[in-house]
Design a protein around this motif. Sequence first.
Motif, PDB file in Angstrom:
ATOM      1  N   GLU A  40      37.975  52.032  35.715  1.00  0.00           N
ATOM      2  CA  GLU A  40      38.493  51.814  34.365  1.00  0.00           C
ATOM      3  C   GLU A  40      39.950  50.133  34.847  1.00  0.00           C
ATOM      4  O   GLU A  40      40.015  49.204  34.377  1.00  0.00           O
ATOM      5  N   ARG A  41      39.675  50.264  36.293  1.00  0.00           N
ATOM      6  CA  ARG A  41      41.130  49.311  36.822  1.00  0.00           C
ATOM      7  C   ARG A  41      41.996  48.414  35.878  1.00  0.00           C
ATOM      8  O   ARG A  41      42.521  47.727  36.386  1.00  0.00           O
ATOM      9  N   ASN A  42      42.092  49.850  35.494  1.00  0.00           N
ATOM     10  CA  ASN A  42      43.441  49.338  34.210  1.00  0.00           C
ATOM     11  C   ASN A  42      44.213  50.926  34.235  1.00  0.00           C
ATOM     12  O   ASN A  42      44.140  52.235  33.807  1.00  0.00           O
ATOM     13  N   THR A  44      46.201  52.084  31.909  1.00  0.00           N
ATOM     14  CA  THR A  44      46.732  52.310  30.773  1.00  0.00           C
ATOM     15  C   THR A  44      45.129  52.764  30.202  1.00  0.00           C
ATOM     16  O   THR A  44      45.144  54.059  29.506  1.00  0.00           O
ATOM     17  N   ARG A  45      44.010  52.556  30.814  1.00  0.00           N
ATOM     18  CA  ARG A  45      42.845  52.929  29.781  1.00  0.00           C
ATOM     19  C   ARG A  45      42.186  54.244  30.351  1.00  0.00           C
ATOM     20  O   ARG A  45      42.108  54.777  30.458  1.00  0.00           O
ATOM     21  N   ARG A  54      47.018  43.736  41.672  1.00  0.00           N
ATOM     22  CA  ARG A  54      47.059  43.901  40.369  1.00  0.00           C
ATOM     23  C   ARG A  54      46.769  42.263  40.663  1.00  0.00           C
ATOM     24  O   ARG A  54      47.248  41.263  41.284  1.00  0.00           O
ATOM     25  N   ARG A  94      45.538  41.326  34.218  1.00  0.00           N
ATOM     26  CA  ARG A  94      45.341  42.324  33.101  1.00  0.00           C
ATOM     27  C   ARG A  94      44.903  43.480  34.546  1.00  0.00           C
ATOM     28  O   ARG A  94      44.679  44.761  33.914  1.00  0.00           O
ATOM     29  N   GLU A  95      43.883  43.087  35.596  1.00  0.00           N
ATOM     30  CA  GLU A  95      43.060  44.243  36.010  1.00  0.00           C
ATOM     31  C   GLU A  95      43.579  44.956  37.167  1.00  0.00           C
ATOM     32  O   GLU A  95      44.779  43.688  37.431  1.00  0.00           O
TER      33      GLU A  95
END
Length: 92
Positions: free
Chosen positions: A23-25, A27-28, A58, A61-62
Motif C-alpha cells: 500500500e505504501r500508505n 492509512t490504506r 515519506r 502522500r506515499e
Amino acid sequence: MKRNDLRRIDLNLLVVFEVLIQERNVTRAARRLSMGQPAVSGALRRLRALFNDPLFERAGREMQPTPRAISVAQALGPALDCVCSVIGNTKA
C-alpha cells in the motif's frame, strides 16, 4: 537469529509489513488490515526497531521503501506463502 528467538517477536508485524509494502500508505494499510491507523503506526515503529532501519521514508502522500525494506519484502513474501500453505494443509 535462532528459531527459538522468534518467540520474542510478534510475527503479526510481518503481515503488517507486507501490507505496508503493497500500500505504501499507513492509512490504506490500516483499512486493509481492519486496524486503526495508530495501531499500524505503532507496528511500523516496532518493525523499524526490529530491522534497525527506517524501512519507509515519506515521499509526498506515499512512503517509499528503503533498500532494506525491499530486500526484506523479497524474502518475506515467499516465507509467508509457505507458512500459509503449511497451515492450510493441516486444517481438517
